[in-house]
Scaffold this active site. Structure first.
Site, PDB file in Angstrom:
ATOM      1  N   HIS A   1     -10.099  -6.612   8.671  1.00 58.05           N
ATOM      2  CA  HIS A   1     -10.752  -6.442   7.372  1.00 58.05           C
ATOM      3  C   HIS A   1     -12.196  -5.951   7.532  1.00 58.05           C
ATOM      4  O   HIS A   1     -12.994  -6.077   6.604  1.00 58.05           O
ATOM      5  CB  HIS A   1     -10.775  -7.771   6.605  1.00 58.05           C
ATOM      6  CG  HIS A   1      -9.417  -8.336   6.320  1.00 58.05           C
ATOM      7  ND1 HIS A   1      -8.693  -9.002   7.264  1.00 58.05           N
ATOM      8  CD2 HIS A   1      -8.665  -8.318   5.198  1.00 58.05           C
ATOM      9  CE1 HIS A   1      -7.540  -9.393   6.739  1.00 58.05           C
ATOM     10  NE2 HIS A   1      -7.495  -8.988   5.482  1.00 58.05           N
TER      11      HIS A   1
ATOM     12  N   GLU B   1       0.823  -1.208   0.000  1.00 55.81           N
ATOM     13  CA  GLU B   1       0.000   0.000   0.000  1.00 55.81           C
ATOM     14  C   GLU B   1       0.859   1.262   0.000  1.00 55.81           C
ATOM     15  O   GLU B   1       0.538   2.241  -0.677  1.00 55.81           O
ATOM     16  CB  GLU B   1      -0.947  -0.002   1.203  1.00 55.81           C
ATOM     17  CG  GLU B   1      -2.087  -1.007   1.114  1.00 55.81           C
ATOM     18  CD  GLU B   1      -1.679  -2.417   1.516  1.00 55.81           C
ATOM     19  OE1 GLU B   1      -2.514  -3.326   1.426  1.00 55.81           O
ATOM     20  OE2 GLU B   1      -0.514  -2.592   1.928  1.00 55.81           O
TER      21      GLU B   1
END
Length: 338
Positions: A144, A75
């Site tokens: 998540h 990321e």
């Protein structure tokens, strides 16, 4: 912002098509890429795989590997690349698979993306859109399942939107891609299959900073985001005849459409804020503060907040169901103040 523009105007004209949230987002990406060759998409598995939630499915076939770019699992790397691309003339749409992992790219976001235009005196534009998913309900455990859009609504230099309907999703994403400022576009993974009417035509956009009254009412205002827009509408339907509930999709977290909320409160006098993020120091608190500042003398009851307790989302399905807000929580909040 009560004038009818964008979605409202086109829906009144009758030019709509039924789409899911997923289809609406994909349609927005396709239209903007067709219209502007500087727009490209990058992220983990967005290309051949079509995205972990199939949002970008088929786009690589249409636009090729140069404009639908699969990235390594880093990321920090690909968000940073998006910042560089935006600063040098492109309009990247960066997909971060789960919002929980935006923290990995915090340096690129907080110190570069959010501040570059300011530090260069406005001479550098930063037209980057960051798409990411959030929210619980899939049994995907705490790493998540978070809802963290408050972070990005808080940082100066960033805009943050969190649509609750297909029309809002398409219109806001098109506006985000066209924006010369960085926009974080938060997708609730549990509403990808939700259907709704979406205005047709490439000119359709939803202005960033505009809320929308999804259902008119007289007794209580519910300002909701993402999945909880639908839950609020179901609650309003269930209480019909007993309590008249007005439901507003906030759509834009920053900038926030305070005017539409205040106009509603001047009519109803009561406010419930429903957002699937931890209760403390979040979207709930900001909307409540704006309501007190701008509509104090219209309020007839304390403001109620519906959200996640100050905890992470558990993996256990039973515990996850316990902490995630829903229709019962919204109805209980309405009953406490009416």
């Amino acid at each position: 912002m009560s004038t009818k523009t964008g979605a409202d105007a086109e829906m009144d004209a009758g030019g709509t098509e039924t789409m899911t949230v997923r289809e609406a987002i994909r349609s927005a990406l396709r239209e903007e890429m067709e219209d502007d060759e500087d727009v490209f998409v990058m992220g983990e598995d967005v290309g051949e795989f079509g995205g972990v939630f199939e949002v970008t499915a088929g786009l690589m076939d249409d636009f090729g590997e140069e404009r639908i770019r699969d990235t390594p699992i880093s990321e920090a790397g690909f968000v940073g690349a998006g910042v560089g691309a935006a600063a040098t003339g492109s309009r990247p749409v960066v997909e971060v698979m789960f919002s929980d992992f935006l923290g990995v790219a915090s340096e690129q976001i907080i110190n570069q993306m959010a501040k570059m235009r300011y530090m260069f005196g406005g001479k550098t534009e930063m037209p980057v859109t960051v798409r990411t998913t959030e929210g619980g309900g899939m049994g995907a455990a705490s790493q998540h399942s978070g809802t963290i859009h408050t972070w990005f609504a808080h940082f100066p230099g960033l805009k943050a939107v969190a649509p609750g309907t297909p029309a809002a999703a398409k219109g806001l994403l098109k506006s985000a891609i066209r924006s010369d400022d960085p926009v974080f576009f938060f997708e609730d993974k549990m509403i990808y299959e939700q259907e709704g009417e979406v205005p047709v035509g490439e000119d359709f956009t939803v202005p960033i900073g505009s809320a929308h009254v999804e259902r008119e009412g007289e007794d209580v205002t519910v300002v909701a985001t993402q999945r909880l827009v639908g839950e609020s509408l179901s609650t309003a339907e269930a209480l019909d005849g007993e309590v008249s509930v007005e439901v507003i999709d906030a759509r834009s977290l920053y900038p926030l459409d305070t005017e539409t909320i205040v106009e509603s409160l001047e009519k109803t006098g009561r406010l419930v804020v429903a957002d699937e993020s931890p209760i403390s120091y979040g979207v709930h608190a900001e909307i409540a503060a704006r309501a007190v500042e701008e509509a104090f003398f219209s309020l007839d009851a304390p403001i109620e907040r519906v959200g996640v307790p100050d905890t992470h989302v558990p993996f256990s399905p039973t515990l996850e169901e316990e902490v995630l807000p829903g229709e019962e929580d919204i109805q209980a909040a309405i009953r406490r103040i009416y």
